[in-house]
Design a protein around this motif. Structure first.
Motif, mmCIF file in Angstrom:
data_model
loop_
_atom_site.group_PDB
_atom_site.id
_atom_site.type_symbol
_atom_site.label_atom_id
_atom_site.label_comp_id
_atom_site.label_asym_id
_atom_site.label_seq_id
_atom_site.Cartn_x
_atom_site.Cartn_y
_atom_site.Cartn_z
ATOM 1 N N GLY A 443 -21.861 -7.042 75.729
ATOM 2 C CA GLY A 443 -20.728 -6.287 75.865
ATOM 3 C C GLY A 443 -20.010 -5.405 74.699
ATOM 4 N N TRP A 444 -19.074 -4.649 74.851
ATOM 5 C CA TRP A 444 -18.334 -4.073 74.084
ATOM 6 C C TRP A 444 -17.846 -4.739 72.876
ATOM 7 C CZ3 TRP A 444 -19.299 1.081 73.805
ATOM 8 C CH2 TRP A 444 -19.677 1.725 74.976
ATOM 9 N N GLY A 445 -18.291 -4.520 71.475
ATOM 10 C CA GLY A 445 -17.567 -5.575 70.549
ATOM 11 C C GLY A 445 -18.476 -6.686 70.205
ATOM 12 N N GLN A 446 -19.567 -6.915 70.708
ATOM 13 C CA GLN A 446 -20.535 -7.898 70.796
ATOM 14 C C GLN A 446 -21.816 -7.466 70.334
ATOM 15 O OE1 GLN A 446 -20.437 -9.533 75.058
ATOM 16 N NE2 GLN A 446 -19.544 -11.204 74.412
ATOM 17 N N GLN A 447 -22.644 -8.534 69.622
ATOM 18 C CA GLN A 447 -23.933 -8.171 69.169
ATOM 19 C C GLN A 447 -24.611 -9.146 69.570
ATOM 20 O OE1 GLN A 447 -21.827 -9.369 64.952
ATOM 21 N NE2 GLN A 447 -23.879 -8.646 64.678
ATOM 22 N N LEU A 448 -25.848 -8.870 69.472
ATOM 23 C CA LEU A 448 -27.098 -9.766 70.017
ATOM 24 C C LEU A 448 -27.900 -10.347 68.538
ATOM 25 C CD1 LEU A 448 -29.049 -11.178 71.924
ATOM 26 C CD2 LEU A 448 -30.478 -9.105 71.780
ATOM 27 N N ARG A 449 -27.810 -11.961 68.534
ATOM 28 C CA ARG A 449 -28.434 -12.456 67.368
ATOM 29 C C ARG A 449 -29.438 -13.523 67.883
ATOM 30 N NH1 ARG A 449 -30.910 -14.889 64.281
ATOM 31 N NH2 ARG A 449 -30.211 -15.690 61.981
ATOM 32 N N TYR A 450 -30.514 -13.566 67.448
ATOM 33 C CA TYR A 450 -31.527 -14.734 67.933
ATOM 34 C C TYR A 450 -32.762 -14.958 66.861
ATOM 35 C CZ TYR A 450 -34.926 -10.603 68.965
ATOM 36 O OH TYR A 450 -35.581 -9.491 69.034
ATOM 37 N N ASP A 451 -33.336 -16.173 66.973
ATOM 38 C CA ASP A 451 -34.384 -16.565 66.348
ATOM 39 C C ASP A 451 -35.770 -16.592 67.492
ATOM 40 O OD1 ASP A 451 -33.191 -16.507 63.888
ATOM 41 O OD2 ASP A 451 -33.141 -18.686 63.860
ATOM 42 N N VAL A 452 -36.862 -16.568 66.896
ATOM 43 C CA VAL A 452 -37.829 -16.727 67.703
ATOM 44 C C VAL A 452 -38.676 -17.827 66.875
ATOM 45 C CG1 VAL A 452 -40.133 -15.899 68.791
ATOM 46 C CG2 VAL A 452 -37.841 -14.596 68.867
ATOM 47 N N GLU A 453 -39.234 -18.920 67.570
ATOM 48 C CA GLU A 453 -39.875 -19.993 66.858
ATOM 49 C C GLU A 453 -41.451 -20.094 67.522
ATOM 50 O OE1 GLU A 453 -36.996 -22.980 67.229
ATOM 51 O OE2 GLU A 453 -35.528 -22.289 65.815
ATOM 52 N N PRO A 558 -22.665 -13.063 69.481
ATOM 53 C CA PRO A 558 -21.372 -13.264 68.696
ATOM 54 C C PRO A 558 -20.340 -12.125 69.068
ATOM 55 C CG PRO A 558 -23.341 -13.222 67.230
ATOM 56 C CD PRO A 558 -23.762 -12.821 68.570
ATOM 57 N N GLY A 559 -19.267 -12.457 69.190
ATOM 58 C CA GLY A 559 -18.172 -11.471 69.119
ATOM 59 C C GLY A 559 -17.442 -11.516 70.591
ATOM 60 N N LYS A 560 -16.267 -11.325 70.627
ATOM 61 C CA LYS A 560 -15.282 -11.382 71.928
ATOM 62 C C LYS A 560 -15.717 -10.068 72.735
ATOM 63 C CE LYS A 560 -12.049 -14.389 70.304
ATOM 64 N NZ LYS A 560 -10.560 -14.629 70.068
ATOM 65 N N GLU A 561 -16.119 -10.049 74.026
ATOM 66 C CA GLU A 561 -16.478 -8.659 74.701
ATOM 67 C C GLU A 561 -15.199 -8.106 75.050
ATOM 68 O OE1 GLU A 561 -18.544 -7.220 79.105
ATOM 69 O OE2 GLU A 561 -18.335 -9.510 78.545
ATOM 70 N N LYS A 562 -15.005 -6.611 74.802
ATOM 71 C CA LYS A 562 -14.025 -5.791 75.102
ATOM 72 C C LYS A 562 -14.211 -5.172 76.596
ATOM 73 C CE LYS A 562 -12.114 -6.815 71.186
ATOM 74 N NZ LYS A 562 -11.774 -5.924 70.197
ATOM 75 N N SER A 563 -12.858 -4.747 77.030
ATOM 76 C CA SER A 563 -13.104 -4.360 78.318
ATOM 77 C C SER A 563 -13.575 -2.989 78.374
ATOM 78 C CB SER A 563 -11.848 -4.415 78.967
ATOM 79 O OG SER A 563 -10.891 -3.590 78.295
ATOM 80 N N GLY A 564 -13.747 -2.285 77.202
ATOM 81 C CA GLY A 564 -14.269 -0.786 77.300
ATOM 82 C C GLY A 564 -14.314 -0.260 75.773
ATOM 83 N N PRO A 565 -14.655 0.651 75.436
ATOM 84 C CA PRO A 565 -15.174 1.349 74.223
ATOM 85 C C PRO A 565 -13.794 1.732 73.376
ATOM 86 C CG PRO A 565 -15.475 3.078 75.868
ATOM 87 C CD PRO A 565 -15.208 1.838 76.714
ATOM 88 N N GLN A 566 -12.869 1.797 74.218
ATOM 89 C CA GLN A 566 -11.582 2.470 73.593
ATOM 90 C C GLN A 566 -10.836 1.434 72.570
ATOM 91 O OE1 GLN A 566 -11.752 1.199 76.630
ATOM 92 N NE2 GLN A 566 -9.957 0.357 77.446
ATOM 93 N N ALA A 567 -10.286 2.206 71.451
ATOM 94 C CA ALA A 567 -9.415 1.181 70.502
ATOM 95 C C ALA A 567 -8.163 0.459 71.314
ATOM 96 C CB ALA A 567 -8.723 2.278 69.486
#
Length: 642
Positions: A443-453, A558-567
């Motif tokens: 979501g907005w404000g979040q990011q994807l982080r992963y490992d592959v083993e 990681p990160g808290k999802e925001k409801s939209g792209p606005q400040a």
């Protein structure tokens, strides 16, 4: 403008310690859950039943008995309903170069019927490989107009063609040139010298792979790998659109998804009309036959052209290895400048240009290609977007990832049937030369982080010291790859049967990332399903004893999802009712580029406006990608210049 070379350089990971072993990665012994095969898709096994197959296999049995057992194993592993047939040669008379017949027609998988058909085969005669290949091509269904299937001829032989005419290598080349959907794999069972050379020639000319099987056990393993790679081929989706070799007469494309094909060192042009304010996102994905010959600098180059010679933006993706081809995607966007005064900020006719770069000796076949085109309209007037997020921050290489027990999952074959995953630990199996696909809602404000083993696997007897690779790439909802060329992560790691691990991720999603300078930040400008691909190199077929190799994706958002792209957007309350279980491949999550439907926190974050910093200096350690202000013709990738 700066081009984007992606070399995917193999990074040696020092001091790698993994508690990952083969037993811990044994998936449930169930037939893989795949989407139904596309119409016109199928496989026909062509089995050598000549007199030499009555010989001993070195384990106290005969070669034909080993072949019967191997065929039984592979049909048990194929997905339900996958169209499969069996052709045999040399089975009906002691001599004769016309001795080839269809023992089981290509139809929805009939395991019992195939086993009965191979059980009745008794080795007798000659080895008419060339004629059998020609007949096998006619056995396969043809895809309907406008679609792309995958048709496989899987040849198993213990010797060379004894009939000479038609010459098998020539037949293989003719068949492969008849369409992008047909290829020929060859398995050499206890062969050497001229026989092996001929089978290798057939596979190369037929745009397929050669597998060596020095004993009965390896025959079963290699046949299973080849069969499953065929059944698990990329599922294409889109309308046919035939690009032109020059800008003249280029077909017009509206937002959507399309199918075409592209040859080595060829350009394809497509036209579209854009307004002055919207962002246009394009992607091109080529899908060679798994393991086809490529050079590490072979590339897919996309650019957006305007006017006679102007280039708005250009991107290049490279294979970065020589083991064999895998799907390759290049994404490019036209992002209007905030000032609105750039050359590419005008409304008018633009062109997407896709170019395939191929070195001498690389696969000469045409490759099927999938194109996407999305348009993002500007934010509503008066909406101030949140500040850009150009740093990895909490999602960097030291991020904490889940440590729960892994759950079994089956990855998809491509973007269109990628398996939805959520935060958690997952367990799958991958074949040499295969790419598994997953998608994760971000979501907005979040990011994807992963490992592959990649698992610790027993190696084959007589294993020398070849090294393969494990790889991964992450893509935005608009299919732009953003995991190569960073100083934070590496897309490849050496694999030799010992445990190996990769880390990958994105920066947080922010609307204003599109105005940043780094090519791995610019595309991360919209919420939705982020795709991750996991690949095992083709050389792993010479290393691992088991047909498949265990793989564990360990995923965090990681990160808290925001409801939209606005400040000042409100934080979305996470829905924990479904836990960490992955959805089916065809489920559409709440992402997909729209606004969140989750329940909102009553009190929004403070109303902070966006701060646009002029001349922001960020040390990315690589060439930046930015729109060209001039309409010049200085792209160094043009005209074969590297």
């Amino acid at each position: 403008m700066a081009r984007r070379p992606r070399r995917g350089v193999v990074a040696l990971l020092g001091g790698l310690v993994l508690s990952l072993t083969a037993p811990s990665l044994q998936a449930t012994a169930a037939t893989p859950a795949r989407a139904p095969a596309a119409e016109g898709t199928g496989m026909v096994m062509v089995l050598d039943s000549s007199g030499s197959m009555a010989g001993k296999d070195g384990s106290g049995s005969t070669r034909i008995a080993a072949a019967r057992k191997a065929v039984g194993t592979v049909v048990d592993a194929l997905p339900d309903g996958y169209p499969t047939g069996l052709r045999v040669y040399g089975a009906d008379k002691p001599r004769g170069c016309d001795d080839t017949r269809l023992a089981q027609p290509v139809a929805a998988l009939d395991r019992a019927g195939l086993k009965r058909a191979v059980a009745r085969v008794e080795p007798k005669g000659d080895t008419p490989i060339g004629l059998s290949l020609r007949k096998a091509a006619a056995d396969l269904p043809r895809p309907p107009g406008g679609s792309i299937g995958k048709r496989t001829i899987l040849l198993v032989s213990d010797g060379e063609d004894t009939c000479r005419t038609p010459p098998p290598c020539k037949v293989a080349a003719q068949l492969a040139s008849s369409g992008v959907d047909l290829h020929i794999d060859a398995i050499g069972f206890q062969v050497a010298g001229k026989a092996r050379a001929q089978l290798e020639c057939i596979a190369k000319a037929g745009n397929g792979q050669y597998y060596d099987a020095p004993d009965a056990r390896s025959l079963t393993r290699q046949l299973q790998r080849a069969g499953q790679l065929s059944a698990d081929g990329y599922r294409f989706k889109g309308k046919q659109l035939h690009g032109t070799a020059t800008r003249s007469g280029a077909p017009t494309m509206a937002p959507g998804q399309y199918l075409d094909s592209i040859g080595p060192n060829e350009e394809r042009y497509y036209a579209t009309d854009l307004d002055a304010a919207s962002t246009a996102n394009f992607s091109a994905t080529v899908v060679p036959q798994p393991g086809a010959a490529v050079d590490d600098l072979d590339a897919l180059h996309t650019r957006i052209a305007y006017g006679t010679d102007g280039v708005c933006q250009s991107t290049t993706e490279m294979f970065g290895q020589q083991e064999g081809a895998t799907p390759l995607t290049s994404g490019v966007s036209r992002v209007p400048a905030q000032s609105g005064t750039g050359v590419c900020d005008k409304a008018g006719r633009y062109r997407l240009v896709v170019e395939r770069k191929a070195a001498k000796g690389s696969d000469a076949a045409r490759w099927p290609m999938e194109l996407t085109f999305h348009v993002e309209h500007p934010l509503t007037k008066g909406v101030t977007p949140a500040q850009s997020e150009p740093e990895y921050g909490a999602g960097g290489k030291d991020a904490k990832l889940p440590t729960t027990a892994p759950k079994d999952v089956t990855g998809g074959t491509g973007f269109n049937d990628a398996r939805t995953l959520h935060q958690g630990v997952w367990r799958d199996k991958v074949l040499p030369a295969q790419t598994l696909w997953y998608k994760v809602p971000v979501g907005w404000g979040q990011q994807l982080r992963y490992d592959v083993e990649f698992a610790n696997e027993p190696t084959v007897r007589g294993y020398g010291a070849p090294t393969s690779f494990g790889g991964t790439q992450v893509y935005t909802p608009f299919r732009a790859p953003v995991g190569s060329g960073t100083t934070e992560f590496s897309p490849q790691v050496p694999y030799s049967g010992r445990p190996a691990s990769l880390s990958m991720g994105t920066v947080p999603v922010a609307w204003t990332n599109r105005y940043e300078g780094h090519p791995d930040v610019i595309p991360v400008h919209h919420k939705g399903d982020f795709y991750l691909a996991v690949t095992l190199g083709a050389q792993a077929s010479r290393i691992a004893e088991n047909p498949q190799i265990g793989v564990v994706p360990r995923i965090a958002v990681p990160g808290k999802e925001k409801s939209g792209p606005q400040a000042g957007a409100a934080v979305v309350v996470a829905d924990t009712s479904r836990g960490d279980s992955g959805s089916s491949a065809d489920e559409t999550p709440g992402g997909g580029g729209g606004w969140s439907t989750g329940r909102l926190v009553a009190v929004a974050a403070g109303g902070v406006g966006v701060l646009l910093l002029a001349g922001l200096a960020v040390a990315y350690g690589r060439a930046r990608r930015r729109p060209r202000a001039d309409g010049g013709n200085s792209d160094p990738m043009r005209g074969g210049s590297w």
